[in-house]
Design a protein around this motif. Structure first.
Motif, PDB file in Angstrom:
ATOM      1  N   PHE A  95      19.354  17.637   4.541  1.00  0.00           N
ATOM      2  CA  PHE A  95      19.541  18.958   5.125  1.00  0.00           C
ATOM      3  C   PHE A  95      21.021  19.297   5.232  1.00  0.00           C
ATOM      4  N   HIS A  96      21.776  18.407   5.854  1.00  0.00           N
ATOM      5  CA  HIS A  96      23.208  18.653   6.019  1.00  0.00           C
ATOM      6  C   HIS A  96      23.943  18.594   4.679  1.00  0.00           C
ATOM      7  N   GLY A  97      23.473  17.728   3.781  1.00  0.00           N
ATOM      8  CA  GLY A  97      24.110  17.624   2.469  1.00  0.00           C
ATOM      9  C   GLY A  97      24.025  18.918   1.680  1.00  0.00           C
ATOM     10  N   ILE A  98      22.879  19.585   1.732  1.00  0.00           N
ATOM     11  CA  ILE A  98      22.729  20.867   1.036  1.00  0.00           C
ATOM     12  C   ILE A  98      23.710  21.888   1.597  1.00  0.00           C
ATOM     13  N   ILE A  99      23.830  21.926   2.918  1.00  0.00           N
ATOM     14  CA  ILE A  99      24.762  22.868   3.550  1.00  0.00           C
ATOM     15  C   ILE A  99      26.197  22.562   3.158  1.00  0.00           C
ATOM     16  N   HIS A 100      26.565  21.291   3.219  1.00  0.00           N
ATOM     17  CA  HIS A 100      27.946  20.912   2.883  1.00  0.00           C
ATOM     18  C   HIS A 100      28.284  21.309   1.450  1.00  0.00           C
ATOM     19  N   ARG A 101      27.397  20.984   0.511  1.00  0.00           N
ATOM     20  CA  ARG A 101      27.678  21.290  -0.894  1.00  0.00           C
ATOM     21  C   ARG A 101      27.719  22.793  -1.139  1.00  0.00           C
TER      22      ARG A 101
END
Length: 235
Positions: free
Chosen positions: A148-154
């Protein structure tokens, strides 16, 4: 007794088939070992010993230690060399507040920049979070949360922000490893907060996305005992 303790604290060799670079794998293994307490605060770090335990040359270990020093997880002291840093409750709290701010900024940028496919991808994680919450499956929730957070960061497209958050995530793991306050009863709160974040992203509302993400991170830090109880108004 000392020999048995040393044996328990030895690091498992790195598998050759892993696709990440040796430096990256060494960094992650050492970071996780510090988080889990296998490499306790104050322990002296030897490049040669670590390289031997991991089954690799000294160069990737040296690279990993440089990154860990930049993260503040190891320090180089006069006449002692490199040692694992002491990260106390106060420092974890300060770093948690910094992470909450940066996660909020990342979510605001993501609300402006996410593609339709990325919005669909992050929304697709919510049913997995619901299943993990219903089953109180912390491993499944941790995996879904990282995605979840990885998608936002990228989606931010900001390399500096992504690197900063990646460094701070190690302290998040350390805080959760020491946590005593989190219980299965808190899981529905996190699920509701993730749903609210996705709703703000779908609306392309940067201010709301930032506020909801920041609230989510701060609430989790309070729940896990990293920050003291404080009034948090849900956005």
């Amino acid at each position: 007794m000392a020999a048995a303790e040393t044996a328990r604290q030895r690091l498992a060799p790195l598998a050759e088939e892993d696709t990440l670079s040796l430096g990256e794998r060494a960094y992650r293994r050492l970071r996780d070992s510090i988080v889990q307490g296998m490499l306790p605060a104050g322990r002296k770090i030897s490049e040669r010993s670590l390289a031997s335990e991991l089954g690799i040359s000294a160069q990737p270990v040296r690279e990993a230690l440089r990154r860990l020093e930049q993260d503040g997880m190891v320090v180089t002291l006069p006449r002692r060399g490199t040692v694992v840093a002491e990260v106390g409750p106060a420092q974890l709290g300060e770093l948690g507040r910094i992470r909450a701010a940066l996660e909020g900024v990342a979510c605001a940028l993501a609300a402006e920049r996410m593609s339709a496919a990325e919005v669909t991808a992050i929304a697709a994680i919510l049913p997995r979070m619901k299943a993990g919450t219903d089953a109180a499956d912390t491993d499944a929730l941790d995996e879904a949360n990282e995605e979840f957070h990885g998608i936002i960061h990228r989606a931010t497209g900001n390399l500096f922000l992504m690197r900063s958050l990646a460094s701070l995530r190690a302290y998040d793991h350390l805080g959760r490893h020491r946590a005593v306050g989190s219980t299965p009863r808190d899981m529905p709160k996190a699920l509701a907060e993730h749903c609210g974040i996705v709703a703000a992203l779908r609306r392309r509302d940067p201010a709301l996305a930032e506020a909801r993400m920041r609230h989510h991170v701060l609430r989790s830090l309070v729940t896990n005992g990293v920050l003291p109880p404080q009034p948090l108004r849900r956005p």
